[in-house]
Design a protein around this motif. Structure first.
Motif, PDB file in Angstrom:
ATOM      1  N   ILE A  46       0.842  -1.206   0.000  1.00 50.40           N
ATOM      2  CA  ILE A  46       0.000   0.000   0.000  1.00 50.40           C
ATOM      3  C   ILE A  46       0.876   1.254   0.000  1.00 50.40           C
ATOM      4  CG2 ILE A  46      -1.690   1.323   1.331  1.00 50.40           C
ATOM      5  CD1 ILE A  46      -2.620  -1.407   2.473  1.00 50.40           C
ATOM      6  N   LEU A  47       1.859   1.273   0.889  1.00 47.07           N
ATOM      7  CA  LEU A  47       2.764   2.428   0.958  1.00 47.07           C
ATOM      8  C   LEU A  47       3.478   2.639  -0.370  1.00 47.07           C
ATOM      9  CD1 LEU A  47       4.263   1.895   4.512  1.00 47.07           C
ATOM     10  CD2 LEU A  47       2.930   3.861   3.758  1.00 47.07           C
ATOM     11  N   ARG A  48       3.860   1.527  -0.977  1.00 47.93           N
ATOM     12  CA  ARG A  48       4.572   1.594  -2.257  1.00 47.93           C
ATOM     13  C   ARG A  48       3.664   2.181  -3.344  1.00 47.93           C
ATOM     14  NH1 ARG A  48       8.063   2.961  -4.646  1.00 47.93           N
ATOM     15  NH2 ARG A  48       9.275   1.817  -6.183  1.00 47.93           N
ATOM     16  N   ARG A  49       2.407   1.723  -3.338  1.00 47.49           N
ATOM     17  CA  ARG A  49       1.443   2.258  -4.316  1.00 47.49           C
ATOM     18  C   ARG A  49       1.231   3.752  -4.107  1.00 47.49           C
ATOM     19  NH1 ARG A  49      -1.687  -2.242  -3.905  1.00 47.49           N
ATOM     20  NH2 ARG A  49      -3.113  -1.324  -2.389  1.00 47.49           N
ATOM     21  N   LEU A  50       1.078   4.143  -2.845  1.00 47.44           N
ATOM     22  CA  LEU A  50       0.878   5.553  -2.528  1.00 47.44           C
ATOM     23  C   LEU A  50       2.095   6.380  -2.924  1.00 47.44           C
ATOM     24  CD1 LEU A  50      -0.813   5.252   0.988  1.00 47.44           C
ATOM     25  CD2 LEU A  50      -1.911   6.004  -1.120  1.00 47.44           C
ATOM     26  N   GLU A  51       3.257   5.778  -2.760  1.00 51.40           N
ATOM     27  CA  GLU A  51       4.496   6.471  -3.105  1.00 51.40           C
ATOM     28  C   GLU A  51       4.599   6.658  -4.622  1.00 51.40           C
ATOM     29  OE1 GLU A  51       7.941   4.429  -1.638  1.00 51.40           O
ATOM     30  OE2 GLU A  51       9.038   6.282  -1.297  1.00 51.40           O
ATOM     31  N   ILE A  52       4.254   5.605  -5.365  1.00 55.42           N
ATOM     32  CA  ILE A  52       4.295   5.690  -6.829  1.00 55.42           C
ATOM     33  C   ILE A  52       3.288   6.724  -7.312  1.00 55.42           C
ATOM     34  CG2 ILE A  52       3.797   4.409  -8.977  1.00 55.42           C
ATOM     35  CD1 ILE A  52       4.993   1.923  -7.562  1.00 55.42           C
ATOM     36  N   ALA A  53       2.132   6.811  -6.647  1.00 57.46           N
ATOM     37  CA  ALA A  53       1.101   7.792  -7.008  1.00 57.46           C
ATOM     38  C   ALA A  53       1.416   9.178  -6.457  1.00 57.46           C
ATOM     39  CB  ALA A  53      -0.260   7.320  -6.501  1.00 57.46           C
ATOM     40  N   LYS A  54       2.604   9.317  -5.825  1.00 59.44           N
ATOM     41  CA  LYS A  54       3.067  10.587  -5.249  1.00 59.44           C
ATOM     42  C   LYS A  54       2.142  11.124  -4.160  1.00 59.44           C
ATOM     43  CE  LYS A  54       6.132  12.324  -8.801  1.00 59.44           C
ATOM     44  NZ  LYS A  54       6.281  11.107  -9.588  1.00 59.44           N
ATOM     45  N   LYS A  55       1.401  10.218  -3.497  1.00 65.45           N
ATOM     46  CA  LYS A  55       0.529  10.653  -2.400  1.00 65.45           C
ATOM     47  C   LYS A  55       1.295  10.659  -1.079  1.00 65.45           C
ATOM     48  CE  LYS A  55      -3.717   9.180  -4.625  1.00 65.45           C
ATOM     49  NZ  LYS A  55      -4.800   8.192  -4.651  1.00 65.45           N
ATOM     50  N   VAL A  56       2.372   9.898  -1.013  1.00 66.41           N
ATOM     51  CA  VAL A  56       3.268   9.971   0.142  1.00 66.41           C
ATOM     52  C   VAL A  56       4.711  10.039  -0.344  1.00 66.41           C
ATOM     53  CG1 VAL A  56       1.710   8.637   1.648  1.00 66.41           C
ATOM     54  CG2 VAL A  56       3.584   7.478   0.488  1.00 66.41           C
ATOM     55  N   GLU A  57       5.568  10.534   0.540  1.00 69.21           N
ATOM     56  CA  GLU A  57       7.010  10.549   0.279  1.00 69.21           C
ATOM     57  C   GLU A  57       7.678   9.822   1.429  1.00 69.21           C
ATOM     58  OE1 GLU A  57       7.273  14.992  -1.753  1.00 69.21           O
ATOM     59  OE2 GLU A  57       7.682  14.703   0.375  1.00 69.21           O
ATOM     60  N   SER A  58       8.885   9.318   1.200  1.00 68.10           N
ATOM     61  CA  SER A  58       9.556   8.648   2.307  1.00 68.10           C
ATOM     62  C   SER A  58      10.958   9.208   2.500  1.00 68.10           C
ATOM     63  CB  SER A  58       9.625   7.150   2.042  1.00 68.10           C
ATOM     64  OG  SER A  58      10.476   6.886   0.959  1.00 68.10           O
ATOM     65  N   TYR A  59      11.433   9.111   3.735  1.00 73.12           N
ATOM     66  CA  TYR A  59      12.815   9.502   4.025  1.00 73.12           C
ATOM     67  C   TYR A  59      13.327   8.622   5.164  1.00 73.12           C
ATOM     68  CZ  TYR A  59      10.432  12.186   7.696  1.00 73.12           C
ATOM     69  OH  TYR A  59       9.645  12.546   8.747  1.00 73.12           O
ATOM     70  N   ASN A  60      14.632   8.456   5.227  1.00 77.11           N
ATOM     71  CA  ASN A  60      15.208   7.607   6.272  1.00 77.11           C
ATOM     72  C   ASN A  60      15.735   8.433   7.426  1.00 77.11           C
ATOM     73  OD1 ASN A  60      14.819   5.059   5.047  1.00 77.11           O
ATOM     74  ND2 ASN A  60      16.515   5.507   3.648  1.00 77.11           N
ATOM     75  N   THR A  61      15.532   7.948   8.620  1.00 76.54           N
ATOM     76  CA  THR A  61      16.073   8.590   9.810  1.00 76.54           C
ATOM     77  C   THR A  61      16.794   7.517  10.617  1.00 76.54           C
ATOM     78  OG1 THR A  61      13.979   9.751   9.873  1.00 76.54           O
ATOM     79  CG2 THR A  61      15.463  10.156  11.697  1.00 76.54           C
ATOM     80  N   GLU A  62      17.868   7.926  11.260  1.00 72.31           N
ATOM     81  CA  GLU A  62      18.569   6.936  12.068  1.00 72.31           C
ATOM     82  C   GLU A  62      17.881   6.796  13.412  1.00 72.31           C
ATOM     83  OE1 GLU A  62      22.946   7.040  11.710  1.00 72.31           O
ATOM     84  OE2 GLU A  62      22.841   6.059  13.672  1.00 72.31           O
ATOM     85  N   TYR A  63      17.717   5.540  13.812  1.00 66.53           N
ATOM     86  CA  TYR A  63      17.069   5.258  15.092  1.00 66.53           C
ATOM     87  C   TYR A  63      17.709   4.002  15.662  1.00 66.53           C
ATOM     88  CZ  TYR A  63      13.548   3.548  18.353  1.00 66.53           C
ATOM     89  OH  TYR A  63      12.924   3.074  19.464  1.00 66.53           O
ATOM     90  N   ASN A  64      18.221   4.065  16.869  1.00 69.32           N
ATOM     91  CA  ASN A  64      18.861   2.890  17.488  1.00 69.32           C
ATOM     92  C   ASN A  64      19.904   2.220  16.596  1.00 69.32           C
ATOM     93  OD1 ASN A  64      17.950   2.732  20.040  1.00 69.32           O
ATOM     94  ND2 ASN A  64      16.477   1.062  19.705  1.00 69.32           N
ATOM     95  N   ASN A  65      20.739   3.016  15.976  1.00 71.33           N
ATOM     96  CA  ASN A  65      21.784   2.495  15.096  1.00 71.33           C
ATOM     97  C   ASN A  65      21.275   1.741  13.887  1.00 71.33           C
ATOM     98  OD1 ASN A  65      23.962   3.471  16.573  1.00 71.33           O
ATOM     99  ND2 ASN A  65      23.782   1.756  18.011  1.00 71.33           N
ATOM    100  N   ARG A  66      20.051   2.014  13.505  1.00 67.62           N
ATOM    101  CA  ARG A  66      19.557   1.433  12.250  1.00 67.62           C
ATOM    102  C   ARG A  66      18.691   2.490  11.573  1.00 67.62           C
ATOM    103  NH1 ARG A  66      14.254  -0.279  13.255  1.00 67.62           N
ATOM    104  NH2 ARG A  66      13.752  -0.442  15.449  1.00 67.62           N
ATOM    105  N   LEU A  67      18.357   2.199  10.323  1.00 69.79           N
ATOM    106  CA  LEU A  67      17.559   3.184   9.596  1.00 69.79           C
ATOM    107  C   LEU A  67      16.075   2.891   9.770  1.00 69.79           C
ATOM    108  CD1 LEU A  67      19.446   3.720   6.231  1.00 69.79           C
ATOM    109  CD2 LEU A  67      19.331   5.235   8.198  1.00 69.79           C
ATOM    110  N   ARG A  68      15.314   3.957   9.885  1.00 67.14           N
ATOM    111  CA  ARG A  68      13.875   3.795   9.951  1.00 67.14           C
ATOM    112  C   ARG A  68      13.295   4.662   8.844  1.00 67.14           C
ATOM    113  NH1 ARG A  68      11.144   4.737  15.624  1.00 67.14           N
ATOM    114  NH2 ARG A  68      10.932   2.514  15.964  1.00 67.14           N
ATOM    115  N   LYS A  69      12.377   4.047   8.072  1.00 69.75           N
ATOM    116  CA  LYS A  69      11.806   4.763   6.941  1.00 69.75           C
ATOM    117  C   LYS A  69      10.528   5.458   7.381  1.00 69.75           C
ATOM    118  CE  LYS A  69      11.227   3.916   2.015  1.00 69.75           C
ATOM    119  NZ  LYS A  69      11.078   2.888   1.000  1.00 69.75           N
ATOM    120  N   TYR A  70      10.534   6.776   7.290  1.00 69.28           N
ATOM    121  CA  TYR A  70       9.352   7.554   7.646  1.00 69.28           C
ATOM    122  C   TYR A  70       8.585   7.939   6.392  1.00 69.28           C
ATOM    123  CZ  TYR A  70      10.104   8.213  12.616  1.00 69.28           C
ATOM    124  OH  TYR A  70      10.206   8.006  13.951  1.00 69.28           O
TER     125      TYR A  70
END
Lengths: 107, 156
Positions: A46-70
């Protein structure tokens, strides 16, 4: 719930979960699973579909020494959510019709 | 099943997807499982919560768009096939050349018309440098092709 209907509703649930603040996978699942049945494997498509439709954007943030996709709702995403909410009345009428004339709020 | 095993099996189950899409899913599941274990779940519990890999993969592949699928790399197949054919020919030439040098050295005693005949016969396929050069060219071309594909995949 019908698979197709649920698929469509889930997209709006995800957009709704993002309208106040950006969020990440597990948090989105926790937020919307109170209202609709969602499995871990359905969220990312679902997130991927929304992203392709440009309804959401994603970015990575570091959290607990790993990446978290917001995920962040875009203008297009907000507009699509708002237009869905505007159709609420119509949706209610359709639901009433389907359920055989029983109308909400009337005895 | 621990997290790494789960991710490895999922990766295999999603091989129909192109590498960028597959990577997206793997990162997503890795994050989910980490978030679950950090909120108090055990790793095996978090993995079990994801459900069966076959079902996850089926669900994912059902909602996939054509652009997310892996494309067959036709050019790559052609380069590899040409390299393989030329490599076989080169090895064959090499073996033939060595055999004939041996034959030549054992018949080293030949003189007069015999040695001229031998030299002519051996001379032709003896140094198929041209064949080796084409082979090396194809192998390098295949290498460059895969390097560029790899770079393109990482960019996505």
């Amino acid at each position: 719930m019908d698979v197709q209907l649920r698929k469509g509703l889930l997209e709006f649930c995800v957009l709704a979960a993002l309208q106040d603040q950006d969020s990440y996978g597990y948090q989105i699942i926790k937020d919307i699973s109170e209202y609709i049945d969602i499995s871990e494997s359905t969220l990312y498509p679902i997130l991927r579909r929304l992203e392709i439709a440009k309804k959401v954007e994603s970015y990575n943030t570091e959290y607990n020494n790993r990446l978290r996709k917001y995920f962040h709702i875009t203008k297009i995403g907000r507009e699509s959510l708002e237009s869905f909410i505007r159709e609420k009345e119509q949706l209610n009428r359709v639901l009433d019709y389907i359920s055989g004339g029983f109308t909400y709020g009337q005895e | 099943m621990d997290k790494n095993e789960f991710l490895k099996n999922l990766n295999r189950a999603l091989r129909k997807l192109n590498s960028a899409e597959r990577k997206g899913y793997i990162i997503h599941y890795e994050e989910l499982i980490s978030d679950m274990t950090e909120s108090g779940m055990s790793e095996s519990e978090a993995v079990a919560k994801q459900g069966r890999i076959e079902e996850i993969a089926e669900e994912i592949l059902n909602s996939v768009e054509p652009g997310q699928l892996r494309r067959t790399d036709k050019a790559g197949i052609v380069w590899v096939a040409l390299s393989a054919v030329m490599l076989t020919v080169s090895v064959f030439c090499l073996v033939l050349y060595q055999k004939q040098t041996i034959v030549l050295s054992t018949t080293g005693g030949a003189d007069g018309p015999t040695s001229v005949f031998l030299a002519a016969k051996v001379g032709d396929p003896a140094r198929p440098v041209f064949v080796y050069m084409i082979t090396i060219f194809f192998i390098i071309a295949a290498g460059i092709h895969f390097y560029r594909m790899h770079k393109k995949d990482n960019k996505k």
